[in-house]
Every structure is written in structure tokens, then in C-alpha cells.
Scaffold this motif. Structure first.
Motif, mmCIF file in Angstrom:
data_model
loop_
_atom_site.group_PDB
_atom_site.id
_atom_site.type_symbol
_atom_site.label_atom_id
_atom_site.label_comp_id
_atom_site.label_asym_id
_atom_site.label_seq_id
_atom_site.Cartn_x
_atom_site.Cartn_y
_atom_site.Cartn_z
ATOM 1 N N TYR A 1 0.936 36.860 50.053
ATOM 2 C CA TYR A 1 0.673 37.517 48.771
ATOM 3 C C TYR A 1 1.207 36.654 47.634
ATOM 4 O O TYR A 1 2.229 35.997 47.766
ATOM 5 N N ASN B 1 1.713 36.418 43.170
ATOM 6 C CA ASN B 1 1.717 37.094 41.882
ATOM 7 C C ASN B 1 0.652 36.431 41.007
ATOM 8 O O ASN B 1 0.726 35.233 40.733
ATOM 9 N N GLU C 1 4.349 46.226 40.573
ATOM 10 C CA GLU C 1 2.881 46.330 40.517
ATOM 11 C C GLU C 1 2.385 47.468 41.404
ATOM 12 O O GLU C 1 1.467 48.204 41.030
ATOM 13 N N LEU C 2 2.996 47.610 42.593
ATOM 14 C CA LEU C 2 2.594 48.687 43.493
ATOM 15 C C LEU C 2 2.937 50.045 42.884
ATOM 16 O O LEU C 2 2.194 51.014 43.058
ATOM 17 N N ARG D 1 2.813 50.737 39.794
ATOM 18 C CA ARG D 1 1.816 50.990 38.746
ATOM 19 C C ARG D 1 0.480 51.468 39.316
ATOM 20 O O ARG D 1 -0.446 51.785 38.566
ATOM 21 N N GLY D 2 0.351 51.434 40.633
ATOM 22 C CA GLY D 2 -0.872 51.936 41.259
ATOM 23 C C GLY D 2 -1.755 50.866 41.858
ATOM 24 O O GLY D 2 -2.803 51.185 42.409
ATOM 25 N N ARG D 3 -1.386 49.616 41.740
ATOM 26 C CA ARG D 3 -2.208 48.560 42.341
ATOM 27 C C ARG D 3 -2.011 48.552 43.845
ATOM 28 O O ARG D 3 -1.015 49.047 44.354
ATOM 29 N N LYS D 4 -2.973 47.974 44.560
ATOM 30 C CA LYS D 4 -2.916 47.932 46.019
ATOM 31 C C LYS D 4 -2.410 46.566 46.475
ATOM 32 O O LYS D 4 -2.581 45.559 45.793
ATOM 33 N N ASP E 1 -4.711 43.578 46.607
ATOM 34 C CA ASP E 1 -5.029 42.909 45.340
ATOM 35 C C ASP E 1 -4.290 41.584 45.195
ATOM 36 O O ASP E 1 -4.707 40.698 44.454
ATOM 37 N N PHE E 2 -3.190 41.446 45.907
ATOM 38 C CA PHE E 2 -2.343 40.249 45.780
ATOM 39 C C PHE E 2 -2.483 39.298 46.979
ATOM 40 O O PHE E 2 -1.792 38.272 47.047
#
Length: 125
Positions: A88, A90, A111-112, A114-117, A120-121
């Protein structure tokens, strides 16, 4: 063992002398060490053993001489010290990566949150 003779009374000194004489007589009755050792060795040999096999004296002699006992080699942990390719990254700072082991770094945890999966990384292969 040291005993302070100055602090003993005459009666206590007499009792101490009697105990010492008793101990001296019991030691005099014992057979010499060499004779007992020879007897043990011959008995063990007659039965097909060595004294080391019966009593483990070789190990004791090594320990007294300061030779450490042989230990089995330590197993290496499969993860300890091994480098793993990062999985992963950034997107804001390409130098920040994570291999997916242990706790996620702060940037990823933020980031997680904040709702990101996590996907995504992921680093594309």
C-alpha cells in the motif's frame, strides 16, 4: 562455616566439641572416596553402562568448567528481519508505504477513518 567462639558459654563450647567429635567419628567410618568410586565404576561396567550414562557426570563436569551446555539452534521467525515488498502507498506522499504487516501507519489509519477503503491504496503490480 565460622562460629564466634568468644560469645559461647562453657556449656555451649562443650556441646560444640561433642558434636564435632561425633562428626569426626562418622567421617572416619566412611570408606575412602577412591575405593567407592572404583566400586561404582566396576559395577556400572559389569552391567554395560558408563558412570556418565548413569549419573550424567560429563555434563556436570562441563558446567563446572564453565563450558556452556550445547543448545539447539534457535529457530528463526519467518517474519523477523525479513523485508517484504510494500502493498500500500500513500497517494499524497509516495515515500510512505506499508507492507500490510503490523499496525497500519497513521496516514493510512486516518484515511480509513475518513471512509476510504484499503484497496484504494493498493500498489498495482
Amino acid at each position: 562455616m565460622s562460629i564466634n567462639l568468644e560469645g559461647l558459654s562453657a556449656k555451649e563450647l562443650q556441646a560444640l566439641i561433642a558434636k564435632a567429635n561425633q562428626r569426626k567419628k562418622s567421617l572416619a567410618k566412611r570408606k575412602p572416596i577412591a575405593a567407592v568410586r572404583k566400586k561404582i565404576v566396576s559395577l556400572a561396567k559389569a552391567e554395560g553402562y558408563t558412570v556418565d550414562e548413569l549419573f550424567g557426570t560429563a555434563r556436570m563436569v562441563r558446567e563446572k568448567a564453565g563450558v556452556p551446555a550445547k543448545k539447539a539452534p534457535a529457530r528463526k521467525s519467518s517474519q523477523k528481519g525479513s523485508k517484504v515488498e510494500p502493498k500500500y502507498r500513500n497517494p499524497a506522499d509516495a515515500t510512505q508505504t506499508w507492507a500490510g504487516r503490523g499496525m497500519p501507519p497513521k496516514w493510512l489509519a486516518a484515511e480509513l477513518a475518513r471512509g476510504r477503503k484499503l484497496e484504494d491504496f493498493a500498489i498495482a503490480k
